[in-house]
Write a protein that holds these residues in place. Structure first.
Motif, short mmCIF file in Angstrom:
data_model
loop_
_atom_site.label_atom_id
_atom_site.label_comp_id
_atom_site.label_asym_id
_atom_site.label_seq_id
_atom_site.Cartn_x
_atom_site.Cartn_y
_atom_site.Cartn_z
N LEU A 221 49.45 95.23 26.77
CA LEU A 221 50.74 94.78 25.75
C LEU A 221 50.95 95.90 24.81
O LEU A 221 51.81 96.24 24.18
CB LEU A 221 50.56 93.52 25.41
N HIS A 222 49.66 96.49 24.19
CA HIS A 222 49.69 97.62 23.20
C HIS A 222 50.24 98.89 23.62
O HIS A 222 50.37 99.65 22.90
CB HIS A 222 48.35 97.73 22.44
N LYS A 223 50.38 98.83 25.01
CA LYS A 223 51.11 100.21 25.45
C LYS A 223 52.62 100.21 25.36
O LYS A 223 53.32 101.25 25.57
CB LYS A 223 50.66 100.38 26.91
N THR A 224 53.09 98.75 25.09
CA THR A 224 54.63 98.72 24.95
C THR A 224 54.66 98.69 23.21
O THR A 224 53.86 98.89 22.27
CB THR A 224 55.15 97.78 25.17
N PHE A 225 56.02 98.51 22.87
CA PHE A 225 56.19 98.37 21.55
C PHE A 225 56.46 97.01 21.11
O PHE A 225 56.91 96.70 19.74
CB PHE A 225 57.61 98.81 20.96
N ALA A 226 55.63 96.02 21.86
CA ALA A 226 55.71 94.51 21.24
C ALA A 226 54.92 94.27 20.00
O ALA A 226 55.14 93.60 19.20
CB ALA A 226 55.16 93.81 22.42
N PRO A 227 53.70 95.10 19.65
CA PRO A 227 52.95 95.02 18.54
C PRO A 227 53.75 95.21 17.32
O PRO A 227 53.46 94.57 16.17
CB PRO A 227 51.74 95.89 18.65
N ILE A 228 54.59 95.90 17.43
CA ILE A 228 55.63 96.21 16.15
C ILE A 228 56.67 95.51 15.96
O ILE A 228 57.60 95.47 14.95
CB ILE A 228 55.88 97.73 15.84
N LYS A 229 56.99 94.70 17.13
CA LYS A 229 58.14 93.74 17.08
C LYS A 229 57.89 92.38 16.73
O LYS A 229 58.67 91.44 16.27
CB LYS A 229 58.81 93.87 18.25
N HIS A 230 56.84 91.73 17.37
CA HIS A 230 56.36 90.34 17.38
C HIS A 230 55.27 89.90 16.44
O HIS A 230 54.48 90.88 16.01
CB HIS A 230 56.35 90.06 18.77
N ALA A 231 55.24 88.78 16.16
CA ALA A 231 54.08 88.14 15.41
C ALA A 231 52.95 87.74 16.48
O ALA A 231 53.06 87.99 17.50
CB ALA A 231 54.64 87.07 14.77
N THR A 232 51.78 87.49 15.90
CA THR A 232 50.54 87.15 16.78
C THR A 232 50.66 86.06 17.75
O THR A 232 50.37 86.38 19.05
CB THR A 232 49.35 87.14 15.84
N TRP A 233 51.13 85.01 17.22
CA TRP A 233 51.47 83.81 18.42
C TRP A 233 52.26 84.16 19.30
O TRP A 233 52.21 83.67 20.47
CB TRP A 233 51.82 82.44 17.52
N THR A 234 53.45 84.97 19.10
CA THR A 234 54.30 85.20 20.08
C THR A 234 53.85 86.12 20.98
O THR A 234 53.83 85.91 22.31
CB THR A 234 55.69 86.22 19.58
N MET A 235 53.03 87.13 20.76
CA MET A 235 52.26 87.89 21.84
C MET A 235 51.15 87.33 22.68
O MET A 235 51.02 87.31 23.67
CB MET A 235 51.72 89.14 21.10
N ALA A 236 50.54 86.19 21.97
CA ALA A 236 49.52 85.40 22.47
C ALA A 236 49.96 84.47 23.55
O ALA A 236 49.40 84.55 24.58
CB ALA A 236 48.66 84.67 21.42
N LEU A 237 51.12 83.88 23.32
CA LEU A 237 51.99 82.86 24.25
C LEU A 237 52.40 83.80 25.49
O LEU A 237 52.47 83.38 26.49
CB LEU A 237 52.85 82.16 23.86
N ALA A 238 52.92 84.98 25.09
CA ALA A 238 53.50 85.74 26.23
C ALA A 238 52.24 86.35 26.97
O ALA A 238 52.61 86.40 28.39
CB ALA A 238 54.12 87.02 25.73
N VAL A 239 51.22 86.77 26.69
CA VAL A 239 50.12 87.06 27.40
C VAL A 239 49.67 85.83 28.26
O VAL A 239 49.35 86.15 29.52
CB VAL A 239 49.13 87.42 26.70
N ILE A 240 49.33 84.67 27.77
CA ILE A 240 49.02 83.59 28.51
C ILE A 240 50.04 83.27 29.60
O ILE A 240 49.74 83.03 30.85
CB ILE A 240 48.80 82.38 27.69
N GLU A 241 51.32 83.19 29.26
CA GLU A 241 52.25 83.03 30.28
C GLU A 241 52.31 83.95 31.53
O GLU A 241 52.47 83.81 32.64
CB GLU A 241 53.66 82.85 29.77
N MET A 242 52.18 85.47 31.14
CA MET A 242 52.06 86.29 32.22
C MET A 242 50.84 86.24 32.95
O MET A 242 50.92 86.36 34.09
CB MET A 242 51.83 87.69 31.48
N ALA A 243 49.84 85.77 32.52
CA ALA A 243 48.51 85.61 33.20
C ALA A 243 48.66 84.52 34.07
O ALA A 243 48.29 84.38 35.55
CB ALA A 243 47.33 85.59 32.37
#
Length: 451
Positions: A221-243
């Motif tokens: 996920l850190h290879k995309t621009f998601a870390p500079i666009k989203h909050a922590t909980w948003t990225m966490a839920l996206a990672v869990i759903e992708m898995a």
């Protein structure tokens, strides 16, 4: 007998010399002062730290920098991969990797890739992240680790003299990164909240393999621009759903999650998922998860998410609006104080080695880069970094009240006496001019005298 000649001068009682009575100036009208005002010191520049960047603004910044999409993706992925390799070589924690990627993405958005080497920028971001996360490493130590990774057959130590020049370049880039982020050292660690969210959603009996899978996805996920666009909980839920969608397990548990309970929205989660899917479908070999699964699996996940977006328009549920907006990409940036993520007002430095070249001094230990120089903007005034946006706006309004004059044009009728033209005596002229070329008793048409 009164004089017959013209008046050679005006009398002392001539009305021309009398002062003319001007109409009074209306109330509220301030006469213009054409004298040069006193010039004081320059008020300086205010720069506000910006933690999040919208997708529309991000695309506009890439367009302003004239980035080639294919080349931009390549440099971004290779830079993050270099940060990850050096981190593992130096045994740095994952939070240092998260912070370094955050700085690296912001720096590349604010500076053109022709002004620096992307490998130098990646190592400078890691060098600054080590200081911020209290895992301090010397610049030569980071350069030596990067050199030994590329030249495993001929390793060297950090005391080698070939790292002296690159170390100065890393230090110069560090100052520019500090100005880019606005000296705001806040960062987001998705792995810390990923474990908590997984235990709440799946329970304490979640298998360890699922945790390992989410860990690899979080790095991708850190290879995309998601870390500079989203909050922590948003990225966490996206990672869990992708898995969950990749493995086909715990899908129903993930669907029952209410984004509002995690201080986010479904639109933001889908945006992070689409960033991951773009990475896995277009750059499969550059990821940890893409090489372990078939490409059709990610394409099917994208189809399911697109159906979810289309169904939201047909039902009475809140519509899921796509993050792409062509109108917002063309809008000019707002005026006022400078945001930290602003390419047009960020100091630049002297161009160095061509990006992507194999002779980067940070990785090959050869070549030379000119010393990093700051722009001339610092001579115009002091650069101040502010964290509170409202306070910065108040200061900007106070400064504008002194620097900007708002006036209105008012027409006033002025009575002006037109002076009488000066008359000169004809006899005083020495050019032989005669006001009467023909005698009075002579007919000028016939040349005879009148009878």
């Amino acid at each position: 007998m009164a004089p017959t000649g013209p008046r050679s001068h005006a009398s002392s009682r001539d009305p021309i010399d009398e002062p003319i009575q001007q109409p009074p100036i209306p109330d509220g009208v301030v006469p213009l002062d054409h004298s040069d005002p006193a010039r004081g010191p320059h008020p300086g520049h205010v720069q506000v730290a910006c933690q999040f960047t919208l997708e529309q603004k991000l695309r506009r910044m890439l367009k302003e920098q004239s980035y080639d999409p294919a080349r931009e993706d390549t440099y971004r992925l290779q830079g993050v991969q270099l940060i990850d390799n050096v981190r593992e070589s130096l045994h740095l924690p994952i939070r240092t990797f998260d912070t370094a990627c955050f700085y690296y993405h912001l720096f590349r958005l604010c500076h053109r890739d022709v002004e620096y080497n992307y490998q130098d920028a990646a190592l400078a971001s890691l060098f600054l992240a080590c200081k911020v996360e209290d895992t301090i490493k010397k610049s030569k130590e980071i350069l030596c680790a990067a050199y030994n990774i590329k030249n495993a057959d001929y390793p060297t130590t950090q005391d080698d003299k070939m790292f002296e020049g690159p170390a100065r370049i890393i230090t110069g880039l560090e100052r520019l990164i500090l100005e880019t982020i606005g000296f705001d050292f806040r960062s987001r660690y998705v792995q810390k909240y990923l474990v908590k969210a997984t235990r709440v959603i799946l329970g304490s009996q979640a298998p360890k393999d699922f945790f390992a899978l989410t860990y690899h996805i979080s790095i991708d996920l850190h290879k995309t621009f998601a870390p500079i666009k989203h909050a922590t909980w948003t990225m966490a839920l996206a990672v869990i759903e992708m898995a969950a969608r990749v493995t086909g397990t715990y899908v129903e548990e993930v669907r029952r999650v209410r984004p509002s309970d995690w201080h986010t929205s479904r639109e933001d989660i889908l945006e992070a998922l689409f960033d991951l899917l773009d990475l896995y479908t277009h750059h499969t070999k550059a990821t940890r998860l893409g090489s372990k699964h078939e490409l059709n699996r990610f394409i099917q996940i994208r189809i399911d998410l697109n159906k979810e977006m289309e169904s939201s328009y047909e039902q009475k549920e809140p519509k899921i609006i796509p993050y792409s907006c062509d109108a917002c990409e063309m809008e000019p940036p707002p005026t006022g104080f400078t945001l930290a993520v602003t390419p047009s007002l960020t100091p630049s430095f002297t161009p160095g080695v061509t990006p992507g070249s194999a002779t980067s001094p940070a990785t090959a230990g050869s070549g030379s880069n000119p010393a990093v120089r700051r722009s001339t903007r610092g001579a115009e005034g002091t650069m101040r970094f502010v964290f509170d946006k409202e306070q910065a706006q108040k200061e900007q309004d106070a400064v504008n009240s002194y620097l900007h004059e708002d006036y209105e044009d008012v027409e006033i009728d002025v009575i002006e006496k037109v002076p009488e033209p000066e008359r000169r005596n004809n006899k005083d002229r020495g050019d032989g001019w005669n006001p009467h070329p023909y005698p009075r008793n002579r007919d000028r048409r016939k040349g005879n005298r009148r009878r």
